[in-house]
Every structure is written in C-alpha cells, then in structure tokens.
Design an enzyme around this catalytic site. Structure first.
Site, PDB file in Angstrom:
ATOM      1  CD1 TRP A  18      10.126  30.069  34.062  1.00  0.00           C
ATOM      2  CD2 TRP A  18       9.040  28.168  33.571  1.00  0.00           C
ATOM      3  NE1 TRP A  18       8.858  30.390  33.664  1.00  0.00           N
ATOM      4  CE2 TRP A  18       8.155  29.258  33.367  1.00  0.00           C
ATOM      5  CE3 TRP A  18       8.568  26.887  33.310  1.00  0.00           C
ATOM      6  CZ2 TRP A  18       6.849  29.087  32.920  1.00  0.00           C
ATOM      7  CZ3 TRP A  18       7.265  26.711  32.871  1.00  0.00           C
ATOM      8  CH2 TRP A  18       6.421  27.819  32.673  1.00  0.00           C
ATOM      9  CD  GLN A  35       8.274  36.471  35.690  1.00  0.00           C
ATOM     10  OE1 GLN A  35       7.504  35.895  36.470  1.00  0.00           O
ATOM     11  NE2 GLN A  35       8.726  35.896  34.593  1.00  0.00           N
ATOM     12  CB  ALA A  60      -3.019  34.015  36.096  1.00  0.00           C
ATOM     13  NE  ARG A  63      12.613  32.701  34.155  1.00  0.00           N
ATOM     14  CZ  ARG A  63      11.637  32.888  33.304  1.00  0.00           C
ATOM     15  NH1 ARG A  63      11.865  32.785  32.008  1.00  0.00           N
ATOM     16  NH2 ARG A  63      10.408  33.149  33.713  1.00  0.00           N
ATOM     17  CB  VAL A  83      -3.101  29.595  31.676  1.00  0.00           C
ATOM     18  CG1 VAL A  83      -2.960  30.564  32.824  1.00  0.00           C
ATOM     19  CG2 VAL A  83      -1.882  29.603  30.796  1.00  0.00           C
ATOM     20  CG  HIS A 127       7.411  31.422  37.173  1.00  0.00           C
ATOM     21  ND1 HIS A 127       6.516  30.802  36.341  1.00  0.00           N
ATOM     22  CD2 HIS A 127       7.636  30.525  38.158  1.00  0.00           C
ATOM     23  CE1 HIS A 127       6.223  29.606  36.801  1.00  0.00           C
ATOM     24  NE2 HIS A 127       6.890  29.409  37.894  1.00  0.00           N
TER      25      HIS A 127
HETATM   26  C1  YSA Z   1       2.044  33.258  32.100  1.00  0.00           C
HETATM   27  C2  YSA Z   1       0.699  32.930  32.261  1.00  0.00           C
HETATM   28  C3  YSA Z   1       0.111  33.225  33.490  1.00  0.00           C
HETATM   29  O1  YSA Z   1      -1.219  32.877  33.672  1.00  0.00           O
HETATM   30  C4  YSA Z   1       0.792  33.829  34.504  1.00  0.00           C
HETATM   31  C5  YSA Z   1       2.149  34.149  34.332  1.00  0.00           C
HETATM   32  C6  YSA Z   1       2.751  33.857  33.139  1.00  0.00           C
HETATM   33  C7  YSA Z   1       4.191  34.186  32.955  1.00  0.00           C
HETATM   34  C8  YSA Z   1       5.076  32.999  33.291  1.00  0.00           C
HETATM   35  N1  YSA Z   1       5.115  32.704  34.683  1.00  0.00           N
HETATM   36  C9  YSA Z   1       6.491  33.281  32.821  1.00  0.00           C
HETATM   37  O2  YSA Z   1       7.419  33.347  33.602  1.00  0.00           O
HETATM   38  N2  YSA Z   1       6.603  33.503  31.520  1.00  0.00           N
HETATM   39  S1  YSA Z   1       7.977  33.950  30.819  1.00  0.00           S
HETATM   40  O3  YSA Z   1       8.989  32.990  31.047  1.00  0.00           O
HETATM   41  O4  YSA Z   1       7.696  34.214  29.432  1.00  0.00           O
HETATM   42  O5  YSA Z   1       8.385  35.308  31.526  1.00  0.00           O
HETATM   43  C10 YSA Z   1       7.462  36.366  31.599  1.00  0.00           C
HETATM   44  C11 YSA Z   1       8.193  37.683  31.362  1.00  0.00           C
HETATM   45  O6  YSA Z   1       9.290  37.799  32.265  1.00  0.00           O
HETATM   46  C12 YSA Z   1       8.820  37.792  29.994  1.00  0.00           C
HETATM   47  O7  YSA Z   1       7.876  38.232  29.055  1.00  0.00           O
HETATM   48  C13 YSA Z   1       9.909  38.802  30.218  1.00  0.00           C
HETATM   49  O8  YSA Z   1       9.373  40.093  30.176  1.00  0.00           O
HETATM   50  C14 YSA Z   1      10.339  38.497  31.623  1.00  0.00           C
HETATM   51  N3  YSA Z   1      11.544  37.669  31.604  1.00  0.00           N
HETATM   52  C15 YSA Z   1      11.637  36.331  31.507  1.00  0.00           C
HETATM   53  N4  YSA Z   1      12.900  35.926  31.529  1.00  0.00           N
HETATM   54  C16 YSA Z   1      13.652  37.047  31.647  1.00  0.00           C
HETATM   55  C17 YSA Z   1      12.788  38.155  31.705  1.00  0.00           C
HETATM   56  N5  YSA Z   1      13.246  39.416  31.838  1.00  0.00           N
HETATM   57  C18 YSA Z   1      14.576  39.565  31.903  1.00  0.00           C
HETATM   58  N6  YSA Z   1      15.471  38.554  31.862  1.00  0.00           N
HETATM   59  C19 YSA Z   1      15.055  37.296  31.740  1.00  0.00           C
HETATM   60  N7  YSA Z   1      15.950  36.303  31.734  1.00  0.00           N
END
Ligand code: YSA
Length: 345
Positions: free
Chosen positions: A156, A216, A313, A202, A259, A176
């Site tokens: 992140w 999100q 989650a 981010r 997780v 997130h």
């Molecule tokens: C995973 C497991 C859990 O039990 C609960 C939550 C999560 C998600 C975790 N917190 C997370 O942030 N994962 S992630 O970095 O892959 O982001 C999740 C989703 O947010 C991505 O699949 C995407 O759809 C969106 N996302 C992430 N960065 C982004 C973005 N959308 C637009 N711009 C970005 N820079």
C-alpha cells in the site's frame, strides 16, 4: 391666484389621455398632484379663505384629487396592457412557449456503483457503516497484522500525514477500507455483518486502472461457526446480483496479512464468455476483489476469542467493477469532471 379646480381637473384629464408611456405618467402626477402641483396649490390657499368658501372649495378640490388619482391608476393599467400587447406582437415574449426546465442532477457513477453493491449485501443481511478517511497507522496497518517495518506495507503506497519517522502515533490517509474491520469489531460483539464503502488514497503513479483516490467497499462477517463456505456462498450471490445470473466465480490463493487463508476472487469474463479477450487479457477471468478468513491475530487484537469466533472479510474497488460492467477503459475518467462522460450514467 390658483386656477379654478374644474379647469385644472379637465386639463389634467385631457393631458392624461394623450400620454402613451408609463414613464411619462410620473411627470403628469408631479405636475398636478405633486407637492408643487397645480391642484396642490389650490389646496394650499384654503387656509386663507372664510369658512364657508373654504368648505366648498376644499370639497371640490378633494373630489378632483380623488378623480385624478383614479384616472391615473386606470391609465397606467391601459398603458401597461398596450405595452405588453406591443411587445408580444414584436415577438419579444412568446407567452405560449413552455417554461425552461431546470437541468436535473444525477448521481456520480462511482456513487451509483457503490450503492448498487451495498444494496446487494444489504439484502443478504449486512449493515452499511462508514469510517474516517484520515486514519491512524494503528488501524490501517498495526491492528491488521502489519507491524512497523513489515515488508507487506509496501503493498500500500501510503500518503502520510505524520510519518512513523516523525511521530509516536503516525497518521495517514487510509490506503484501504480494511481499518474499519478493526473499528467495527472494537465497538461490537458478534454477530457482525457489515459493508463499509468509502474513499481511499494511495501514492500512485496513475494509469488507466490506478487512481490516487478511489472507492473501496469492505465486507466483514464474524460469528461462531463461520467457514470458508460462507465466504464463497456470499460472494457468489453477490456476483450473480451485480453481473447477472449464471456468472461463474473462481477463488485463487492470495496473500493479505490480515486473512488466513487469503484469496482473490474472479468472475468469468462476460465480454468473451470465458474464451479469452483483450479485457480479460486472454485468461477468460476478471479479478474483482481480495478476500479471506479473518486472521486470528486480528480477532485477538479486538478481544474476540479466535477459538470461539471466526469470520470472513473482503475488499473490492467499485470503480473497477463499474469499468467492467460498463466497458469504461480508463479509471481517470471518473475524476476528470467531464460532463460528456458523467451524463452517460
Ligand atoms: C483483502 C482481504 C480482506 O479480507 C479484506 C480486504 C481486502 C482488500 C485489501 N484491503 C486491499 O486493499 N487490496 S487491494 O490493494 O488489492 O485493493 C482492493 C481493490 O481496490 C482492488 O482490487 C481495486 O479494485 C481497488 N484498488 C486498489 N488500488 C486502486 C484501486 N482502484 C483504483 N485505483 C487504485 N490505485
């Protein structure tokens, strides 16, 4: 010696008849009824007259004054009507035209998608809660099993408000919505079933699929006897509601520190029906979220006994889901304030 009342009255009425514009009426009023007007001058002489004469002249002068005032009001009405008729005839005001309707606003496509996704979970018994966008390091990382200096923090790209190097209690823009898992569990005893929509930030090099601010939606369910089968069943139902009946889903192992086990969920590509295309990068599958069973360390942090309670989650990006659903090829369109784009939704 002022003029005779009858003469003044007759002259005034004659002159009034010849007036054709509203703005000239005032000049007329001043000339006859104003402070130095002709009729007023008669009234001024009354004091010097013997009683009988004063009464008689006073009565005639007041009657004349009332008659002139009434004639003035009537003339003004006539002139205004004439002016309106002229301007209608000249086409300046077409009173038969329908009024201009005020433009209707609409919800931003991100908001629409967020609401649609939340509604899908609400029908399955989840509550919607929201939390702060400015967050403590503790909730964004520490309590989610991501200690300081843990390499997983690199997943992140964080916008710090007070970085760890400068503060005992670092503060950041949440990267997130997962910190809300901890906040909700701190305040509630199981059973917990919530979805959390909200903005995240981010430090990104933006491109067609990455923005530095985006939405999100987090989901969390904790209770006794919650299993991975509940996670799969719930997310399968969700995919059917949002992407249509008959959608296939696929879960693959993935890593998130909060997780165990962790997965990512994909749906079969609805552009090519799974045969492979540009959108799904020829894989036949489109990844839509991260998920998993809540890590025992996270449950312990909030005082839940992991021997008694388990939970699942998930976290997804609604803009990315809207992109898939509506064939939008660049996420930056959502925040460019271009009405040509926004009006399509
Ligand atoms: C995973 C497991 C859990 O039990 C609960 C939550 C999560 C998600 C975790 N917190 C997370 O942030 N994962 S992630 O970095 O892959 O982001 C999740 C989703 O947010 C991505 O699949 C995407 O759809 C969106 N996302 C992430 N960065 C982004 C973005 N959308 C637009 N711009 C970005 N820079």
């Amino acid at each position: 010696m002022p003029d005779d009342v009858e003469t003044i009255k007759n002259e005034a009425l004659k002159e009034l008849e010849s007036i054709g514009e509203v703005k000239r009426l005032d000049e007329w009023r001043v000339a006859y009824l104003g402070r130095s007007g002709r009729l007023t001058a008669v009234l001024r002489t009354l004091g010097a007259l013997p009683l009988e004469e004063r009464r008689a002249l006073g009565q005639r002068a007041n009657e004349a004054k009332t008659a002139l005032e009434e004639a003035l009001a009537q003339r003004e009405g006539v002139i205004r009507e004439q002016e309106m008729a002229q301007s209608v005839a000249a086409g300046r005001i077409d009173v038969t035209l329908p009024g201009r309707s005020a433009p209707l606003g609409r919800l931003h496509p991100s908001t629409q998608m967020v609401r649609e996704i939340c509604d899908a979970f609400v029908t399955m018994g989840f509550q919607v809660v929201e939390g702060p966008e400015v967050e403590w390091d503790y909730y964004n990382f520490e309590a989610l099993n991501i200690p300081k200096d843990h390499p997983a923090r690199d997943m992140w790209d964080t916008l710090w408000i007070t970085p760890p190097s400068e503060s005992e209690r670092p503060m950041l823009l949440r990267t997130h919505t997962s910190p809300m898992q901890v906040r909700v569990m701190e305040k509630t005893r199981p059973p917990v079933r919530v979805v959390v929509p909200g903005k995240c930030y981010r430090y990104e090099a933006t491109d067609a699929t990455h923005e530095s601010q985006f939405y999100q939606i987090e989901g969390l369910a904790v209770d006794e006897n919650i299993t991975f089968a509940d996670l799969k069943g719930t997310l399968y139902q969700f995919a059917q509601r949002i992407f249509g009946q008959g959608r296939k889903v696929r879960f693959r192992c993935d890593y998130f520190p909060f997780v165990e086990p962790g997965v990512d969920m994909s749906i079969d590509c609805f552009f090519c029906e799974g045969s492979g295309c540009r959108i799904c990068k020829d894989s036949g599958w489109i990844e839509i979220m991260g998920a998993g069973m809540v890590h025992p360390n996270v449950l312990r942090k909030v005082g839940y006994d992991p021997e008694v309670y388990t939970g699942f989650a998930f976290g997804m990006g609604p803009e990315r889901i809207a992109m898939l659903k509506y064939g939008i090829d660049d996420i930056r369109l959502f925040y460019a304030n271009d009405l040509r784009f926004l009006r399509q939704f």
